[in-house]
Write a protein that holds these residues in place. Sequence first.
Motif, mmCIF file in Angstrom:
data_model
loop_
_atom_site.group_PDB
_atom_site.id
_atom_site.type_symbol
_atom_site.label_atom_id
_atom_site.label_comp_id
_atom_site.label_asym_id
_atom_site.label_seq_id
_atom_site.Cartn_x
_atom_site.Cartn_y
_atom_site.Cartn_z
ATOM 1 N N SER A 110 6.672 -3.007 -7.295
ATOM 2 C CA SER A 110 7.071 -4.224 -8.004
ATOM 3 C C SER A 110 8.574 -4.444 -7.856
ATOM 4 C CB SER A 110 6.689 -4.115 -9.486
ATOM 5 O OG SER A 110 7.303 -2.966 -10.047
ATOM 6 N N THR A 111 8.984 -5.676 -8.129
ATOM 7 C CA THR A 111 10.406 -6.011 -8.044
ATOM 8 C C THR A 111 10.912 -6.378 -9.429
ATOM 9 O OG1 THR A 111 9.866 -8.333 -7.636
ATOM 10 C CG2 THR A 111 10.181 -6.935 -5.696
ATOM 11 N N ILE A 112 12.179 -6.063 -9.694
ATOM 12 C CA ILE A 112 12.799 -6.570 -10.916
ATOM 13 C C ILE A 112 14.140 -7.196 -10.573
ATOM 14 C CG2 ILE A 112 11.619 -5.244 -12.716
ATOM 15 C CD1 ILE A 112 13.679 -3.116 -12.595
ATOM 16 N N HIS A 113 14.365 -8.361 -11.200
ATOM 17 C CA HIS A 113 15.564 -9.142 -10.928
ATOM 18 C C HIS A 113 16.550 -8.934 -12.069
ATOM 19 C CE1 HIS A 113 17.684 -13.202 -11.311
ATOM 20 N NE2 HIS A 113 18.282 -12.510 -10.355
ATOM 21 N N GLY A 114 17.703 -8.369 -11.752
ATOM 22 C CA GLY A 114 18.715 -8.181 -12.791
ATOM 23 C C GLY A 114 19.672 -7.062 -12.438
ATOM 24 N N ARG A 115 20.420 -6.653 -13.460
ATOM 25 C CA ARG A 115 21.428 -5.614 -13.251
ATOM 26 C C ARG A 115 20.916 -4.250 -13.711
ATOM 27 N NH1 ARG A 115 27.112 -6.544 -13.444
ATOM 28 N NH2 ARG A 115 27.724 -8.720 -13.151
ATOM 29 N N ALA A 116 21.313 -3.240 -12.970
ATOM 30 C CA ALA A 116 20.932 -1.869 -13.332
ATOM 31 C C ALA A 116 21.368 -1.542 -14.763
ATOM 32 C CB ALA A 116 21.568 -0.886 -12.349
ATOM 33 N N GLU A 117 22.563 -2.030 -15.146
ATOM 34 C CA GLU A 117 23.094 -1.699 -16.483
ATOM 35 C C GLU A 117 22.160 -2.162 -17.591
ATOM 36 O OE1 GLU A 117 26.923 -3.130 -14.305
ATOM 37 O OE2 GLU A 117 24.769 -3.393 -14.084
ATOM 38 N N ASP A 118 21.468 -3.284 -17.367
ATOM 39 C CA ASP A 118 20.576 -3.810 -18.399
ATOM 40 C C ASP A 118 19.220 -3.088 -18.391
ATOM 41 O OD1 ASP A 118 22.556 -5.655 -19.089
ATOM 42 O OD2 ASP A 118 21.840 -7.112 -17.610
ATOM 43 N N PHE A 119 18.651 -2.916 -17.204
ATOM 44 C CA PHE A 119 17.316 -2.301 -17.128
ATOM 45 C C PHE A 119 17.348 -0.822 -17.509
ATOM 46 C CE2 PHE A 119 16.224 -6.184 -14.918
ATOM 47 C CZ PHE A 119 14.938 -6.421 -15.401
ATOM 48 N N ALA A 120 18.475 -0.163 -17.270
ATOM 49 C CA ALA A 120 18.577 1.272 -17.596
ATOM 50 C C ALA A 120 18.537 1.515 -19.100
ATOM 51 C CB ALA A 120 19.853 1.857 -17.010
ATOM 52 N N LYS A 121 18.709 0.444 -19.891
ATOM 53 C CA LYS A 121 18.657 0.593 -21.349
ATOM 54 C C LYS A 121 17.228 0.413 -21.877
ATOM 55 C CE LYS A 121 23.194 0.749 -22.417
ATOM 56 N NZ LYS A 121 23.800 2.020 -22.851
ATOM 57 N N LYS A 122 16.338 -0.104 -21.022
ATOM 58 C CA LYS A 122 14.969 -0.394 -21.487
ATOM 59 C C LYS A 122 14.100 0.851 -21.394
ATOM 60 C CE LYS A 122 15.386 -5.133 -19.876
ATOM 61 N NZ LYS A 122 14.766 -6.376 -20.205
ATOM 62 N N LYS A 123 13.336 1.090 -22.471
ATOM 63 C CA LYS A 123 12.624 2.372 -22.511
ATOM 64 C C LYS A 123 11.554 2.508 -21.426
ATOM 65 C CE LYS A 123 9.251 1.528 -26.256
ATOM 66 N NZ LYS A 123 9.430 0.060 -26.378
ATOM 67 N N GLU A 124 11.014 1.358 -20.935
ATOM 68 C CA GLU A 124 9.991 1.501 -19.885
ATOM 69 C C GLU A 124 10.591 1.881 -18.533
ATOM 70 O OE1 GLU A 124 10.241 -3.103 -20.379
ATOM 71 O OE2 GLU A 124 10.825 -1.305 -21.517
ATOM 72 N N TYR A 125 11.913 1.850 -18.420
ATOM 73 C CA TYR A 125 12.583 2.237 -17.170
ATOM 74 C C TYR A 125 13.467 3.476 -17.328
ATOM 75 C CZ TYR A 125 11.038 -2.291 -15.439
ATOM 76 O OH TYR A 125 10.257 -3.355 -15.060
#
Length: 241
Positions: free
Chosen positions: A125-140
């Motif tokens: 799958s692809t995700i659009h955005g910044r690493a700094e934001d997604f790294a805070k999400k518990k599913e990632y």
Amino acid sequence: MGENTQSKFDLELEKIGITLNERQKQQFDKYYEMLVEWNKVMNLTGITEYDEVNLKHFTDSLTIARTQEMQKVQSVIDIGTGAGFPGIPLKIAFPHLRVVLLDSLNKRIKFLDAVIEELGLENISTIHGRAEDFAKKKEYREQFDLCVSRAVANLSTLSEYCLPFVAVNGSFVSYKSGDSEEEIQQAKHAISLLGGKVKNVDKFQLPGTDMGRALVEIKKIKQTPGKYPRKAGLPAKEPLK
């Protein structure tokens, strides 16, 4: 795309222990065609010649098999994947992998989605955005065995982007140029703050090119403190010292 060109790619892959079946070869060829086609309308790669793409993008992406037992890896996240390197070649060569591709440019995400569909790839799958934001999400956060990045950024900055995604005992592998010794030394403190430790630096010449490569493997030895990564933009502006 005669026999010879194909076998050159095959030969280089054989050296790193990878043998492709017909379907995988077709997937790489289709990927190549799409890359060149889409490259006419957006900037995906400076390299468009068939053999060169096979060597400098596809084979290069797969060189990680020199040091990682890819059959034992289950999940991979590719940070700043761009045109899909190394994530898509890894998925084609090792179909068992669950792969997530992250990029901050929506145009590139559209290209990647088209490739995934056209090649019939599943569990990617692809995700659009910044690493700094997604790294805070518990599913990632700390959900991946392996994080990879061919992105061009200082290793301190990259580690802050990437290590938060890696589960403890997993690895982050950064694809660097051959002469990155000083950069690695300077990043060691940052890496340790983020819960990592440099385990191995695999240096080699990319086959058939004058490109020196260093695959920097950083082992995740403890959890990344919750304050990392810092908010968007900071890891690049003020790399951890």
